[in-house]
Design a protein around this motif. Structure first.
Motif, short mmCIF file in Angstrom:
data_model
loop_
_atom_site.label_atom_id
_atom_site.label_comp_id
_atom_site.label_asym_id
_atom_site.label_seq_id
_atom_site.Cartn_x
_atom_site.Cartn_y
_atom_site.Cartn_z
N ALA A 213 -12.33 6.15 2.63
CA ALA A 213 -13.44 6.37 3.48
C ALA A 213 -14.85 7.83 3.07
CB ALA A 213 -12.95 6.98 4.73
N LYS B 224 -13.23 1.89 0.85
CA LYS B 224 -13.52 2.47 2.29
C LYS B 224 -14.78 1.83 2.65
CE LYS B 224 -9.13 2.54 4.39
NZ LYS B 224 -8.02 2.44 5.24
N ARG C 207 0.64 -1.19 -0.33
CA ARG C 207 0.13 0.08 0.02
C ARG C 207 1.01 0.88 -0.30
NH1 ARG C 207 -3.02 2.98 3.65
NH2 ARG C 207 -1.79 4.66 3.26
N ARG D 115 -12.66 0.69 8.11
CA ARG D 115 -11.51 0.79 8.89
C ARG D 115 -11.66 1.99 9.83
NH1 ARG D 115 -13.14 5.63 9.11
NH2 ARG D 115 -10.57 7.47 7.95
C1 PEP Z 1 -5.54 5.65 3.07
O1 PEP Z 1 -5.64 4.32 3.50
O2 PEP Z 1 -3.96 6.65 3.69
C2 PEP Z 1 -6.68 6.43 4.37
C3 PEP Z 1 -6.61 7.80 3.75
O3 PEP Z 1 -8.10 5.88 5.25
P1 PEP Z 1 -9.17 6.17 5.17
O4 PEP Z 1 -9.77 6.79 3.60
O5 PEP Z 1 -10.08 5.00 5.56
O6 PEP Z 1 -10.02 7.28 5.66
#
Ligand code: PEP
Ligand code: MN
Length: 279
Positions: A131, A153, A72, A183
């Motif tokens: 998210a 997410k 990632r 998450r």
């Molecule tokens: C990420 O995985 O870097 C991230 C920003 O996650 P999220 O969208 O869950 O906040």
């Protein structure tokens, strides 16, 4: 009958493609050879942001050695403040591609907007919809036209049904390669960055055939909670994990406090591998 009324009177009806009724077997999504779903437990690891080549390649090689199967890294970052590091953009994607060449691991990175969709799609093996964008319907529709797997997410304040409906948008567009990610959601609790909704994993597995993984890093915001939350996630049936890892978390451009050091990630992988034997 209009479809809004259908949603109220018969919730299953609106989940035409994501529901278990439509597809009783678990879906397995192939991410450039790595299979997520079914009995497999896949760990995705890497830093929050790609910062420079040396940082990214160092972390990529270390997480591969520990047993991570997908890398990632963020090149386009959705930051709460406009003054925070926004990502290296295409340069970050190039560094990720190089890391893939050096490690052989597929890469997942976030696509934040329609403007950069085709570019990010040309580099990544899996596209992450973050998210904050879970209900960006234009982005979901574009993801539905992609031939790349989508890691979707859960929104900060989204219900499980809304998460599945967001996945439904992607599938309705023709892309069936969707992986969900719990998450953490926003609650009244402030000790952790978010609250990991562990019930979402069995709930999604009851309702849907889609794979679901857990991101304990954004869920807790604390490196010292990643290990127990990861094990809890696997125990409740998660098909995998997405963990933030950094060789120098104190110097990280983003999310250092929730990033595992290389040795702690290695310890976690030993425990997760042991768990695989009795899940
Ligand atoms: C990420 O995985 O870097 C991230 C920003 O996650 P999220 O969208 O869950 O906040
Ligand atoms: Mn992050």
């Amino acid at each position: 009958m209009n479809s809004d009324i259908d949603i109220i009177s018969n919730k299953q009806y609106s989940l035409k493609l994501t529901s278990k009724d439509s597809h009783p077997e678990d879906s397995i999504v192939d991410v450039d050879g790595v299979k997520i779903g079914g009995k497999n437990i896949v760990v995705i690891a890497g830093p929050c942001s790609v910062e420079n080549e040396e940082q990214y390649i160092t972390i990529a090689k270390a997480v591969k050695k520990s047993g991570a199967e997908i890398l990632r890294g963020g090149a386009y970052k959705p930051r709460s403040s406009p003054y925070s590091f926004q990502g290296l953009e295409e340069e970050g994607l190039k560094i990720m591609k190089k890391a893939k060449e050096e490690t052989g691991l597929p890469i997942v990175t976030e696509v934040m907007d329609l403007e950069h969709f085709t570019l990010v799609e040309s580099y990544a093996d899996m596209l992450q919809i973050g998210a904050r964008n879970m209900q960006n319907f234009s982005l979901l529709k574009r993801a539905g036209k992609s031939n790349k797997p989508i890691l979707l997410k859960r929104g900060i304040a989204a219900t499980i049904e809304e998460l599945l409906l967001a996945a439904e948008y992607i599938m309705a567009g023709g892309n069936t390669k969707v992986i969900l990610c719990e998450r953490g959601i926003r609650t009244f609790e402030t000790y952790t960055r978010n609250t990991l909704d562990l019930s979402a994993i069995p709930a999604v597995k009851i309702l849907s055939h889609l794979p679901i993984i857990v991101d304990p890093s954004h869920a807790s915001g604390r490196w010292d909670m990643i290990n127990p939350l990861s094990k809890a996630a696997i125990a409740v049936g998660s098909h995998g994990l997405m963990v933030e890892v950094h060789h120098e978390p104190e110097k990280a451009f983003s999310d250092g406090p929730q990033s595992l050091k290389l040795n702690k990630f290695d310890d976690l992988m030993i425990e997760i591998n042991k768990m695989k034997n009795f899940i």
